[in-house]
Design a protein around this motif. Structure first.
Motif, short mmCIF file in Angstrom:
data_model
loop_
_atom_site.label_atom_id
_atom_site.label_comp_id
_atom_site.label_asym_id
_atom_site.label_seq_id
_atom_site.Cartn_x
_atom_site.Cartn_y
_atom_site.Cartn_z
N ALA A 158 40.77 39.51 41.00
CA ALA A 158 41.57 40.01 39.87
C ALA A 158 42.99 39.47 39.95
O ALA A 158 43.64 39.25 38.93
N CYS B 93 30.75 43.43 46.23
CA CYS B 93 31.47 44.42 47.03
C CYS B 93 30.48 45.25 47.89
O CYS B 93 29.76 46.08 47.35
N TRP C 237 29.85 49.02 41.94
CA TRP C 237 29.74 48.89 43.40
C TRP C 237 30.12 50.17 44.14
O TRP C 237 29.52 50.48 45.18
FE1 FSO Z 1 33.86 43.68 40.95
FE2 FSO Z 1 33.80 43.64 43.57
FE3 FSO Z 1 33.73 40.56 40.36
FE4 FSO Z 1 35.43 41.92 42.41
S1 FSO Z 1 32.05 43.75 42.25
S2 FSO Z 1 35.40 44.13 42.33
S3 FSO Z 1 37.09 41.50 41.07
O1 FSO Z 1 34.19 41.90 43.81
O2 FSO Z 1 34.73 40.21 41.94
O3 FSO Z 1 34.29 42.27 39.57
#
Ligand code: FSO
Ligand code: SF4
Length: 521
Positions: free
Chosen positions: A467, A283, A263
């Protein structure tokens, strides 16, 4: 300081000034605090009552709205707060409209640092978990116990002020999140089938195409249906990549491959792309003028000035934009960050456990010495090449399980195979941490040992609040010796960190060489 909920927070302490590092304006962040206060009001009003489906929806959507890189738009945050207040009033039987049961979130940020730290772990964990419950909900799956916990925990955030009361709630957030990830796994596999190992190309074919990003598989399915037969190809981006492995999605011939890497590279990779991009969840980064005319949002994602696809899910404007822009005139080859032209996905618990006998045999014979779960989020800050190097330097008799967007650091590497298994196995999106847990539990049963005694090490990267809830689930399961990076959360106070180190032996990542040496003895 107006926000410190994610890994890239300014100076590792908190975002200040006019906008956060993610680009979220300070006034939008304050409105998100007000929304959080309204959600606590809704939770208080639900005490002893049965919340309606619309109250549950407002609860999940409201929390999801505040996750990093989801919503940058003060207008839609205010609208969401209005919806939450309306649900609170319905439950409280009060029509004064003043939001009288609301909580002033400043009470949370101004609290003693340990109380603030524990409340942050609960609140941010709930935000991440709400995203998972929301994805299950749109597929028609919900769980009363999971939904009730949002009310219970938010009400406690507004009420409790001691470590003794809050600490058990931190671990309970992890416990309920396990149930929530299981629910989403059931929703995804029940609707789209069991993921199968599937190669995914990084090539983009000539002609009109659409890039779809985020985690919402239902949006992808609807887009595939609506674009079928129109000469428009579909490419996944970011966390949508694992969609290629689901039988009910991979059957569409115009679902072609994956465009782009993680992202945080989107502003560079979307610049000049002759195609629309649809964001179904985070994101999303601040949209540059050079491609702002072609970015669309849906569900709780919102950014000022972009076209939003509403609840009717009519993707006609996105498809029309793809035809108008026309795509490239020739096929274009792209690579991952290490130069590879494709990747593999689909090694969820269904695929791995179907070969459980072979996996157990490979461990017993010594062909597989150790598993590493190198997973979690990617991010923009330096230091994340640790994860690429860790994987590159892992010995040939080890297997790398991975999930979430952190895999883009190494998912185009060819590390060969062991006993027919590729050495890198992508288990899916971040919520598919559930798959990793299922596999770990099955292995511990096969070897008649605890999960902490398995030849398995978790090397995690964190960025945002999903996370956080996954980490809490791992702690609830008693999993020890997790390596966490690239930096530790700003909202974990020294005392709370000591607790985590003492009880779970959680440690920050060091260097790939030193960590590998320590793990492999
Ligand atoms: Fe990644 Fe963004 Fe899935 Fe998150 S794209 S950082 S932990 O949103 O949700 O892994
Ligand atoms: Fe800062 Fe992260 Fe909050 Fe954005 S979400 S304002 S980067 S702490």
């Amino acid at each position: 300081m107006f926000c410190f909920q994610c890994e890239q927070t300014a100076g590792g302490k908190g975002c200040m000034g006019r906008a956060g590092v993610c680009g979220k304006p300070a006034d939008t962040a304050l409105l998100q605090d007000e929304l959080t206060g309204a959600l606590i009001g809704l939770a208080r009003a639900a005490n002893g009552k049965s919340p309606s489906e619309s109250a549950d929806r407002a609860m999940l959507a409201g929390l999801f709205t505040t996750v990093t890189n989801v919503n940058f738009d003060s207008g839609t945050v205010k609208e969401m707060t209005g919806k939450v207040r309306a649900e609170e009033q319905k439950l409280a039987g009060c029509s004064c409209g003043c939001g009288c049961g609301e909580y002033d979130v400043r009470g949370l940020w101004d609290a003693d640092e340990d109380v603030r730290s524990l409340k942050s772990l609960i609140l941010f964990g709930l935000r991440g978990m709400a995203a998972y419950a929301y994805h299950a909900m749109v597929l028609g799956y919900s769980d009363r116990e999971v939904n009730d916990f949002f009310y219970e925990a938010l009400a406690a955030i507004g009420r409790e002020n001691t470590m003794e009361a809050l600490l058990p709630l931190v671990l309970k957030t992890g416990e309920v999140n396990l149930r929530c990830m299981e629910l989403l796994d059931r929703a995804n596999t029940g609707t789209f089938g069991t993921p199968e190992p599937t190669p995914v190309s990084f090539k983009v074919e000539k002609g009109p195409f659409i890039v779809i990003s985020g985690h919402d598989l239902r949006d992808l399915k609807l887009l595939l249906d609506q674009s079928a037969g129109k000469g428009v190809n579909i490419y996944t981006h970011g966390e949508m990549l694992p969609a290629h492995a689901y039988p009910e999605l991979k059957k569409y011939p115009h679902l072609k491959g994956n465009f782009g890497t993680a992202w945080q590279n989107q502003q560079r990779e979307f610049d000049g792309v002759p195609a629309p991009i649809l964001f179904t969840t985070n994101c999303l980064m601040p949209v540059k003028p050079s491609y702002a005319d072609r970015v669309f949002t849906t569900e709780v994602v919102s950014y000022p000035g972009l076209v939003h696809i509403g609840e009717d899910k009519d993707f006609a404007p996105v498809i029309a934009k793809a035809i108008e822009l026309g795509g490239w005139s020739e096929d274009k080859s792209f690579t991952g960050i290490n130069g590879g032209g494709h990747t593999m996905t689909g090694f969820g618990h269904g695929a791995v456990l179907a070969a459980a006998d072979k996996v157990v045999e490979a461990v017993k014979s010594g062909a597989i010495r150790r598993f590493f779960l190198v997973g979690g989020c990617d991010g923009a800050k330096p230091g994340r090449n640790y994860y690429t190097e860790f994987v590159e330097k892992s010995p040939e008799d080890t297997i790398i399980l991975t999930l979430a967007c952190g895999k883009y650091r190494f998912n185009d590497l060819d590390l060969g195979t062991i006993g027919g298994f590729p050495r890198i196995m992508d288990m899916g999106q971040c919520n598919d941490a559930y798959s990793a847990i299922r596999v770990a539990v099955a292995l511990s049963e096969a070897f008649k040992c605890g999960v902490n005694d398995l030849p398995l090490t978790l090397v995690l990267s964190w960025y945002e609040q999903k996370a956080v809830c996954i980490l809490l689930t791992l702690l609830h399961l008693g999993i020890k010796n997790i390596l966490l990076g690239p930096t530790l959360p700003a909202f974990v106070s020294p005392n709370v960190l000591n607790f985590l180190v003492e009880h779970y032996n959680i440690a920050p990542i060091g260097t790939p060489e030193a960590d590998l040496k320590k793990i492999l003895g």
